[in-house]
Design an enzyme around this catalytic site. Sequence first.
Site, PDB file in Angstrom:
ATOM      1  N   ASP A   1       0.848  -1.203   0.000  1.00  0.00           N
ATOM      2  CA  ASP A   1       0.000   0.000   0.000  1.00  0.00           C
ATOM      3  C   ASP A   1       0.886   1.257   0.000  1.00  0.00           C
ATOM      4  O   ASP A   1       0.820   2.086   0.893  1.00  0.00           O
ATOM      5  CB  ASP A   1      -0.893  -0.049   1.245  1.00  0.00           C
TER       6      ASP A   1
ATOM      7  N   LYS B   1       0.981   3.858  -2.028  1.00  0.00           N
ATOM      8  CA  LYS B   1       0.331   5.116  -2.426  1.00  0.00           C
ATOM      9  C   LYS B   1       1.299   6.044  -3.158  1.00  0.00           C
ATOM     10  O   LYS B   1       1.583   7.159  -2.737  1.00  0.00           O
ATOM     11  CB  LYS B   1      -0.307   5.833  -1.234  1.00  0.00           C
TER      12      LYS B   1
ATOM     13  N   ASP C   1       3.852  10.559  -7.795  1.00  0.00           N
ATOM     14  CA  ASP C   1       4.982  11.370  -8.276  1.00  0.00           C
ATOM     15  C   ASP C   1       4.992  11.362  -9.804  1.00  0.00           C
ATOM     16  O   ASP C   1       4.059  10.896 -10.437  1.00  0.00           O
ATOM     17  CB  ASP C   1       6.286  10.813  -7.685  1.00  0.00           C
TER      18      ASP C   1
HETATM   19  O1  S5P Z   1      -8.560   5.685   2.837  1.00  0.00           O
HETATM   20  C1  S5P Z   1      -7.810   4.820   3.267  1.00  0.00           C
HETATM   21  C2  S5P Z   1      -6.944   4.106   2.443  1.00  0.00           C
HETATM   22  C3  S5P Z   1      -6.185   3.086   2.971  1.00  0.00           C
HETATM   23  S1  S5P Z   1      -5.287   2.118   1.884  1.00  0.00           S
HETATM   24  N1  S5P Z   1      -7.865   4.485   4.587  1.00  0.00           N
HETATM   25  C4  S5P Z   1      -7.109   3.474   5.126  1.00  0.00           C
HETATM   26  O2  S5P Z   1      -7.238   3.213   6.322  1.00  0.00           O
HETATM   27  N2  S5P Z   1      -6.231   2.796   4.324  1.00  0.00           N
HETATM   28  C5  S5P Z   1      -5.350   1.739   4.886  1.00  0.00           C
HETATM   29  O3  S5P Z   1      -6.164   0.673   5.350  1.00  0.00           O
HETATM   30  C6  S5P Z   1      -4.509   2.206   6.071  1.00  0.00           C
HETATM   31  O4  S5P Z   1      -3.258   2.658   5.652  1.00  0.00           O
HETATM   32  C7  S5P Z   1      -4.412   0.940   6.904  1.00  0.00           C
HETATM   33  O5  S5P Z   1      -3.316   0.159   6.469  1.00  0.00           O
HETATM   34  C8  S5P Z   1      -5.672   0.165   6.604  1.00  0.00           C
HETATM   35  C9  S5P Z   1      -6.766   0.327   7.627  1.00  0.00           C
HETATM   36  O6  S5P Z   1      -6.400  -0.201   8.859  1.00  0.00           O
HETATM   37  P1  S5P Z   1      -7.374  -0.122  10.144  1.00  0.00           P
HETATM   38  O7  S5P Z   1      -6.516  -0.592  11.264  1.00  0.00           O
HETATM   39  O8  S5P Z   1      -7.800   1.285  10.296  1.00  0.00           O
HETATM   40  O9  S5P Z   1      -8.520  -1.057   9.850  1.00  0.00           O
END
Ligand code: S5P
Length: 470
Positions: free
Chosen positions: A299, A301, A304
Amino acid sequence: MSVELIAQLYDREVFKLGEFVLKSGQKSPIYIDLRELITSIKILRMAAQSLCDIIKKNNIEYDYIVGVPYAALPIATLVCDILDAPMLLRRKEAKSYGTKKLIEGKFEAGKRALIVEDVVTSGQSIYETVEILRKEGLVCTDVVSVLDRQQGGVNVLKKHGINLMSVITMSDILDYMISVDKITAQRKTEIIDQLAAPFIPVGAENGGVPADWKLQSRCETTENALNRRIMEIILKKETNLCLAADYTSTEQILKIAELAGPHICALKLHADIVKDWSSGFVKTLTALAESNDFVIFEDRKFADTGKTMELQISQGTLAISSWAQMVTVHSTPGSASIKPLKQFVGKDGSRLLGCLLIAELSTEGTLTKDENYKKGTVKMAQDNKDVVGGFICQKRVANDPSFLYWTPGVNLDASTDGSGQQWRSVHQAIVEEKNDVIIVGRAITEHADPVSQLKRYKEAGMEALAARDH
Ligand code: S5P
């Protein structure tokens, strides 16, 4: 039914006729916002008294009264006052300090909790409350609500052993509207039919033919390598759960990967938070992914210039394309910049199958709510379908079944982490907001029994997918 209550609500213009789009995207010919109740203590008292009448008339037994957060809490409080009954409070988020309790108030397991709700639509938020109360050993079989919108809530709850009784129903409101010459009987039938009809997302019509969103059909027709792989796994292993393994040590990641292997379709990493990354770790993780049939998802993201992203994905100590089958990319750099990623798909030495574009973030105050931003992101994906498998989003952002919609911000026991993350239920993420894959992190990784949570989210995810596409 309480005609007096309906008349009072009607006079306050709580019922609005027209063409409305609900939060879920569903169209509705009537809009009822009972939240306006709280500004009139007279109506609030009337609603509470009507609920008490139902409780008494039906001899509903209870030891505690519990309001469904948050809208029903004032009514539940008044009900407790009238009945002189003890109240319990269900928290939407566990406290991050102290006891981490989800229920406030003193109670004994084995006693009966009666639930009070303001409006019932699908019955889902009531069921979430019931699940939490039952987990604490409380007996929960009855719910009383002010309004039943007659959209399947009674039957959904019945399946879970919960009996729902309401002060007023949608039919009562429409009958009242007929009696004051606001609508005709014919219009009432049309409205009831429209509300009971299966929900097709707004814009899902495709030349009059609804798009086929079933994974089986989408898997058979996809031309995207990443989506084919993911859908094959989902269908074979019966899991649409992606685990976010946000650990900082390789030992923790391997431990959870081993436990999670049978229950997930993808394991999502943030490689840049891992302090002891090594080629040995990559080898072990890859072997686990192969033996358990899941995809490794970095992930990162990226955001650039095309050239820089090309270097970031393939070079450096992480050499991401040598082990990750999928990555996330921001749409901010624009379409031309993601083209260089295409060269990694199917190339020797690269395991990359494709990427997801970030269409919408789950965080409070995110700037990705902007509709033009989302439209631009969808356009960029459509122009690069060979490498873009779909989106990270909160709601299905495009009326296009050839993409997969991955959604983070899922947690069945809490709604925020206090640091901007916003969580909602599996049902909301999949049935209401129409996503395909749930991304779950701390609800699993920080739980004392991660395996039970993996099974819980896996089952909830597939159940929601079936309910969405039935
Ligand atoms: O909008 C987002 C996009 C991502 S990829 N919100 C997020 O929370 N994420 C990712 O999803 C975040 O970086 C984390 O790795 C995961 C959510 O984890 P949780 O512990 O909040 O369920």
